[in-house]
Design an enzyme around this catalytic site. Sequence first.
Site, mmCIF file in Angstrom:
data_model
loop_
_atom_site.group_PDB
_atom_site.id
_atom_site.type_symbol
_atom_site.label_atom_id
_atom_site.label_comp_id
_atom_site.label_asym_id
_atom_site.label_seq_id
_atom_site.Cartn_x
_atom_site.Cartn_y
_atom_site.Cartn_z
ATOM 1 N N GLY A 218 8.249 -41.572 -1.293
ATOM 2 C CA GLY A 218 7.715 -40.222 -1.780
ATOM 3 C C GLY A 218 6.314 -39.969 -1.186
ATOM 4 C CG ASN A 219 5.188 -36.423 -0.654
ATOM 5 O OD1 ASN A 219 4.845 -35.788 -1.851
ATOM 6 N ND2 ASN A 219 6.607 -35.981 -0.234
ATOM 7 N NE ARG A 220 -1.969 -40.827 -0.620
ATOM 8 C CZ ARG A 220 -2.182 -42.096 -1.362
ATOM 9 N NH1 ARG A 220 -2.727 -41.929 -2.708
ATOM 10 N NH2 ARG A 220 -2.314 -43.065 -1.077
ATOM 11 C CB ALA A 285 4.814 -32.685 0.253
#
Length: 410
Positions: A218-220, A285
């Site tokens: 995943g991402n932030r 994102a």
Amino acid sequence: MDKPKVVLGVSGGIAAYKACELLRRLTESGHDVRVVPTASALQFVGEATWSALSGHPAATEVWESVHEVPHVRIGQQADLVIVAPATADMLAKAAHGLADDLLTNTLLTARCPVVFAPAMHTEMWENPATQENVATLRRRGAVVIEPAVGRLTGVDTGKGRFPDPAELFEVCRRVLARGARPADADLAGRPVADLAGRHVVISAGGTREPLDPVRFLGNRSSGKQGYALARTAVARGARVTLVAANSELADPAGADVVRVGTAVQLREAVLKAAADADAVVMAAAVADFRPAHYATGKIKKRDGQEPDPIALVRNPDILAELSADRPHPGQIVVGFAAETDDVLANGRAKLARKGCDLLVVNEVGERKTFGSEENEAVILATDGAETIIPHGPKEDLADTVWDLVATRLA
């Protein structure tokens, strides 16, 4: 400075009690609020409650304080009129210009932005008569917020629920912040929402690509910028579809929220919603890669053994696909580029590669942009124009994006 003057109109629906929370938020944030309930609304919440929460006597009758001409003055002096809840009956009266009580008179005399927050049963909302009345009000420049989906009166569930009062307050705040610009006024001098009648699609949050039943790549991304785009678009009159990936934020009032998890799911939802959209803003994102193989059981740690390498495959390029295969030639596509170095150079290259109309380029990092309430960016356009957005609230950046989109749609 004078406090912004807000008229809170309350029509006769069970959701009238939720308008008390909206009133509290407006007054505590420094707004001078005058409550105008209909006779039916007073069956649900009494006059004493409205007067106590607003600090003003509730205005209920055309014939009270006649020397002050309340049926004209209340609307004339307002900076914002919001009707919450707005019943099917109230929407019909407003659309047809009826003036049989103080609230409907106020709506006819208002020269400020007008917001309606409908609340009713699903069948009433979906009835062709109601939908035509809503379309009429939007065409005239009023902001009619889409109702929420959820529990209604009794055991019924569906679309027609009153929006969350905290989110509805944010819509009011954004409408007031923009003010009335002469270019957005109709022949009678009433402000017209510049995205009224438009359908916009926004993606937000960060996709998660499953590795096994408990792990993912995943991402932030928190989704805050995408949600700010949704709130500001609602406040400017648009019908908003928000495709949210793994965000825990409250649903923006007036937005139809579609929840997704992976990049493939986000692609499917965005392409479906974009079929009749005037603009698509890809603020999510989206993971560039996903694991080539999904382990059906949790990947175990084994003593003395290093883990097997994780093979990755490319995810679909949703922004490029949207830009290349538009359902109609007038659709505007906006992308976001999160960069860590050579920000503008990489942004210009991405704009050319993706084929979108606008690209919002910002520098990201562990303590930059992700999860923050503020943002700063440069918006690149295909004609070579560059719009610098200084550090500030994400809603300010969102408004600038919609300014550029609205100009191109016009």
